[in-house]
Design an enzyme around this catalytic site. Structure first.
Site, PDB file in Angstrom:
ATOM      1  N   ASN A  92     167.033  41.753   7.476  1.00 49.40           N
ATOM      2  CA  ASN A  92     166.296  41.426   8.752  1.00 49.40           C
ATOM      3  C   ASN A  92     164.810  41.420   8.766  1.00 49.40           C
ATOM      4  OD1 ASN A  92     166.434  41.432  11.392  1.00 49.40           O
ATOM      5  ND2 ASN A  92     168.260  42.699  11.653  1.00 49.40           N
ATOM      6  N   HIS A 122     151.117  54.722  -7.593  1.00 51.17           N
ATOM      7  CA  HIS A 122     149.604  55.004  -8.112  1.00 51.17           C
ATOM      8  C   HIS A 122     149.530  56.212  -8.502  1.00 51.17           C
ATOM      9  CE1 HIS A 122     148.550  51.360  -6.095  1.00 51.17           C
ATOM     10  NE2 HIS A 122     149.161  51.609  -5.066  1.00 51.17           N
ATOM     11  N   GLY A 149     167.746  50.505   9.255  1.00 52.05           N
ATOM     12  CA  GLY A 149     166.409  49.923   9.562  1.00 52.05           C
ATOM     13  C   GLY A 149     165.301  50.973   9.420  1.00 52.05           C
ATOM     14  N   ALA A 167     169.111  54.874   8.933  1.00 58.41           N
ATOM     15  CA  ALA A 167     168.026  54.287   9.372  1.00 58.41           C
ATOM     16  C   ALA A 167     166.846  55.346   9.208  1.00 58.41           C
ATOM     17  CB  ALA A 167     167.802  53.739  11.071  1.00 58.41           C
TER      18      ALA A 167
END
Length: 192
Positions: A92, A122, A149, A167
């Site tokens: 999406n 990192h 999402g 989500a």
């Protein structure tokens, strides 16, 4: 001497793909990143032209399982070529894939909007971080997975098949097959 210069051109990319510390600002890696941005823009332009669309997707990604894959724009990649998606993949809007290491995604996988997949990491030590060095670890996602999402998948994670990721979840460790996970960090709440 030219052979050594040409050989050195790929040194940081080889380190990156091997999971070693590498210089992210390397000129060749920056060029590959620029090309991925250009190819992503082209993908968006041909979204509703099926033949051109799958051709543009295959040019951008490392591999695509079939011509039913859909990537909605905007989408962001570091390189694109380190992403390999299976059959009937759907991504999406507004997703980010930092594919500094290989990302393998199985068949029938759905990404909700704003999913983020990070292979890059990192150094934790501030002095080491100032050197500009970074590393990356691969991510694997099985078949028949739904990533809700806003979910974030961190470096080195393997997600099994038949998984649902709620989500907004942050996946920090491996997830077995056939479970539902939610939260930060993501935890198993149901076996299916």
């Amino acid at each position: 001497m030219a052979d050594n210069a040409e050989h050195d051109k790929y040194a940081e990319q080889r380190k990156m793909l091997a999971g070693e510390l590498y210089t992210g600002a390397d000129p060749y890696l920056r060029q590959l990143h620029k090309e991925a941005q250009e190819k992503s823009a082209k993908l968006a332009l041909v979204r509703h032209e099926p033949e051109k669309y799958i051709e543009a997707m295959r040019d951008l990604l490392g591999s695509v399982g079939d011509d039913k894959a859909i990537i909605e724009s905007p989408v962001y990649f570091d390189y694109g070529k380190n992403l390999h998606v299976g059959k009937e993949f759907y991504m999406n809007y507004n997703c980010t894939i930092l594919d500094c290491a290989r990302v393998d995604i199985g068949d029938n996988v759905l990404f909700g909007p704003s999913v983020q997949v990070y292979t890059a990491e990192h150094p934790v030590d501030p002095a080491e971080r100032l050197t500009g060095l970074e590393s990356a670890r691969p991510i694997k996602i099985g078949n028949n997975v739904w990533v809700g999402g806003g979910a974030i998948i961190l470096p080195g994670v393997t997600i099994g098949s038949g998984v649902t990721i709620g989500a907004g979840s942050v996946v920090t460790k491996d997830i077995p097959d056939n479970v539902v996970v939610v939260g930060n960090p993501a935890r198993i709440v149901k076996h299916v």
